[in-house]
Design a protein around this motif. Structure first.
Motif, short mmCIF file in Angstrom:
data_model
loop_
_atom_site.label_atom_id
_atom_site.label_comp_id
_atom_site.label_asym_id
_atom_site.label_seq_id
_atom_site.Cartn_x
_atom_site.Cartn_y
_atom_site.Cartn_z
N PHE A 1 -23.68 -47.81 -8.18
CA PHE A 1 -23.43 -46.37 -8.18
C PHE A 1 -23.34 -45.88 -9.62
O PHE A 1 -23.05 -46.67 -10.54
N ASP A 2 -23.59 -44.61 -9.84
CA ASP A 2 -23.44 -44.02 -11.17
C ASP A 2 -23.13 -42.53 -11.05
O ASP A 2 -23.14 -41.97 -9.96
N GLY A 3 -22.83 -41.91 -12.19
CA GLY A 3 -22.54 -40.48 -12.23
C GLY A 3 -21.07 -40.13 -12.10
O GLY A 3 -20.71 -38.96 -12.19
N LEU A 4 -20.23 -41.13 -11.90
CA LEU A 4 -18.81 -40.83 -11.65
C LEU A 4 -18.04 -40.44 -12.91
O LEU A 4 -16.88 -40.03 -12.83
N GLN A 5 -18.69 -40.55 -14.06
CA GLN A 5 -18.04 -40.08 -15.29
C GLN A 5 -17.88 -38.55 -15.26
O GLN A 5 -17.06 -37.99 -16.00
N GLN A 6 -18.63 -37.89 -14.39
CA GLN A 6 -18.53 -36.44 -14.26
C GLN A 6 -17.44 -36.01 -13.27
O GLN A 6 -17.18 -34.82 -13.11
N ILE A 7 -16.82 -36.99 -12.61
CA ILE A 7 -15.80 -36.72 -11.61
C ILE A 7 -14.42 -37.04 -12.20
O ILE A 7 -14.15 -38.18 -12.58
N GLU A 8 -13.55 -36.02 -12.26
CA GLU A 8 -12.20 -36.24 -12.77
C GLU A 8 -11.32 -36.82 -11.67
O GLU A 8 -11.34 -36.33 -10.53
N LYS A 9 -10.54 -37.83 -12.01
CA LYS A 9 -9.81 -38.57 -10.97
C LYS A 9 -8.69 -37.76 -10.31
O LYS A 9 -8.27 -38.06 -9.21
N ASP A 10 -8.22 -36.72 -10.99
CA ASP A 10 -7.13 -35.93 -10.43
C ASP A 10 -7.59 -34.61 -9.82
O ASP A 10 -6.77 -33.77 -9.45
N LYS A 11 -8.90 -34.42 -9.71
CA LYS A 11 -9.44 -33.19 -9.12
C LYS A 11 -10.12 -33.48 -7.80
O LYS A 11 -10.72 -34.55 -7.61
N ALA A 12 -10.03 -32.52 -6.88
CA ALA A 12 -10.65 -32.66 -5.57
C ALA A 12 -12.05 -32.04 -5.58
O ALA A 12 -12.30 -31.05 -6.30
N TYR A 13 -12.95 -32.59 -4.78
CA TYR A 13 -14.34 -32.12 -4.74
C TYR A 13 -14.84 -32.08 -3.30
O TYR A 13 -14.29 -32.75 -2.41
N LEU A 14 -15.90 -31.31 -3.10
CA LEU A 14 -16.64 -31.34 -1.85
C LEU A 14 -17.91 -32.13 -2.12
O LEU A 14 -18.83 -31.65 -2.77
N PHE A 15 -17.93 -33.37 -1.67
CA PHE A 15 -19.11 -34.21 -1.85
C PHE A 15 -20.10 -33.92 -0.73
O PHE A 15 -19.75 -34.01 0.46
N MET A 16 -21.33 -33.59 -1.10
CA MET A 16 -22.34 -33.28 -0.10
C MET A 16 -23.56 -34.18 -0.36
O MET A 16 -24.18 -34.11 -1.42
N SER A 17 -23.89 -35.02 0.61
CA SER A 17 -24.97 -35.98 0.40
C SER A 17 -26.04 -35.89 1.48
O SER A 17 -25.85 -35.26 2.52
N ASN A 18 -27.15 -36.54 1.18
CA ASN A 18 -28.15 -36.77 2.23
C ASN A 18 -27.53 -37.72 3.25
O ASN A 18 -26.55 -38.40 2.97
N HIS A 19 -28.11 -37.74 4.45
CA HIS A 19 -27.47 -38.46 5.56
C HIS A 19 -28.47 -39.41 6.22
O HIS A 19 -29.43 -38.98 6.85
N ARG A 20 -28.24 -40.72 6.01
CA ARG A 20 -29.11 -41.75 6.56
C ARG A 20 -28.41 -42.57 7.65
O ARG A 20 -28.99 -42.86 8.68
N ASP A 21 -27.17 -42.96 7.39
CA ASP A 21 -26.43 -43.82 8.31
C ASP A 21 -25.19 -43.09 8.81
O ASP A 21 -24.48 -42.44 8.02
N ILE A 22 -24.90 -43.21 10.10
CA ILE A 22 -23.81 -42.46 10.72
C ILE A 22 -22.48 -42.70 10.02
O ILE A 22 -21.73 -41.77 9.72
N VAL A 23 -22.19 -43.95 9.70
CA VAL A 23 -20.90 -44.31 9.15
C VAL A 23 -20.96 -44.66 7.66
O VAL A 23 -20.11 -44.23 6.87
N LEU A 24 -21.97 -45.41 7.25
CA LEU A 24 -21.97 -46.00 5.92
C LEU A 24 -22.13 -45.00 4.78
O LEU A 24 -21.62 -45.24 3.68
#
Length: 378
Positions: free
Chosen positions: A93-116
């Motif tokens: 995985f990468d890109g998490l340097q742009q995510i602050e650990k104490d802030k909340a986000y709405l993560f929106m992704s493409n959807h391939r697997d129901i659970v994973l």
């Protein structure tokens, strides 16, 4: 945030967590079925390994008091590492340097697997020291109390799909209000797929209505569209699997749907897909986190287009994707990227399938490449 008004759709909190865990521990048969996903029990050594996992999980469950603890100790602590070990070559995985650990986000992704999809996003966040996220899931998956308990202990937020049109609209606004309040008032992240249901054709396009509903849920407060989008800190996420264990099943379903119209799913169809997705070989998996959306936004279409652009440019294109694209387009554009790839073995994967199903499945692998190329031109 008044959590009580969302209790029917929110993950378990407080005493509900312990009550759910006690129900799970009492349902020995269902628990054994879940443990079977951790590996075969054909040899004595394998049976002992699964039994060891079971004893460890039960010991951990005795002290779990929140869904964050359940995710950390059980899901991220046991299940996902074992599933990755048995069915994945590499998980990155990468890109998490742009995510602050104490802030909340709405993560929106493409959807391939129901659970994973969400589970692996959560695992990446956990490994990088970020906060876990809740996840939006359709109530069609909650087939019994045991499954419902597992999802809600994993931070599952229920999306009510089986409602009359008017009620579904009102429920969508309530669900969207939960998303916004969870992020802005509780400082808790949440994941949602960019559209309802898995993208069975490999074409990942965001449904603008998801964004529109976020604003509609806050409109009475007089806040602007851009303010709602910015306060949710939407992060596009690209999930890239080298192999999809359900590729031929999805292709067969879509070919049938196109020919005969929407078909009613059999009762346990989704649960079978969940099991196959967990156990089946996936090759390499990469999760790429995009840049949180901010700025002035005209409407939900513009936001959806930016989410799509980021997801498409963030794809990790595996040899399965690049070969399928060249094969279907009769080109050699990407041949340097799959020189060591066993293309014959890949094509053999679809041997025996009807030609239209085979073509659809190959296109599912090729379409992310087409989307990536189109995004590069924008």
């Amino acid at each position: 945030m008044d959590v009580e008004q969302y209790k029917d759709i929110a993950p378990y909190r407080g005493p509900d967590v312990r009550e759910a865990i006690e129900r799970i521990l009492r349902d020995k048969e269902a628990l054994l079925k879940i443990l079977s996903s951790l590996g075969p029990g054909e040899t004595e050594a394998e049976r002992q390994q699964v039994e060891a996992y079971g004893k460890y999980i039960v010991s951990q469950l005795e002290t779990v008091k929140s869904y964050d603890e359940f995710q950390e100790r059980i899901t991220a602590g046991v299940f996902l590492p074992v599933i990755i070990d048995k069915s994945v070559d590499t998980f990155s995985f990468d890109g998490l340097q742009q995510i602050e650990k104490d802030k909340a986000y709405l993560f929106m992704s493409n959807h391939r697997d129901i659970v994973l999809d969400c589970a692996l996003i959560d695992l990446a966040l956990y490994k990088a020291g970020k906060m876990f996220c809740e996840m939006a899931i359709g109530d069609n998956l909650l087939t019994n109390q045991f499954v419902t308990d597992l999802f809600k202990l994993n931070g599952g937020v229920t999306v009510k799909r089986t409602l009359p049109m008017r009620e579904k609209y009102l429920e969508s606004i309530r669900l969207s209000a939960y998303f916004v309040e969870l992020i802005t008032e509780e400082n808790k992240s949440i994941w949602v797929a960019q559209k309802s249901g898995r993208a069975k054709d490999g074409i990942d396009v965001t449904t603008p209505a998801i964004i529109k509903m976020l604003h509609l849920s806050q409109k009475k407060k007089g806040v602007s569209f851009s303010h709602v989008v910015n306060s949710c800190r939407i992060v596009p996420v690209a999930v890239s699997y080298e192999y999809d264990p359900c590729d031929l099943i999805k292709a067969g379903e879509e070919v049938t749907r196109i020919a005969k119209g929407e078909q009613t799913k059999k009762r346990y169809e989704d649960l079978i897909s969940i099991s196959r997705g967990l156990k089946g070989y996936k090759g390499n998996i990469h999760i790429a986190f995009g840049t949180p959306l901010e700025g002035e936004w005209k409407d939900s279409d513009q936001v959806a287009q930016e989410i799509d652009r980021q997801i498409h440019t963030l794809y990790k294109l595996w040899p399965t994707n690049l070969f399928a694209y060249d094969y279907l387009h009769n080109s050699t554009q990407f041949q340097d990227s799959y020189r060591d790839f066993d293309s014959e073995a890949f094509l053999y994967r679809f041997k025996g399938a009807r030609e239209e199903v085979r073509q659809f499945a190959l296109n599912t692998y090729a379409n992310p490449v087409a989307s990536y190329l189109a995004a590069q031109e924008k």
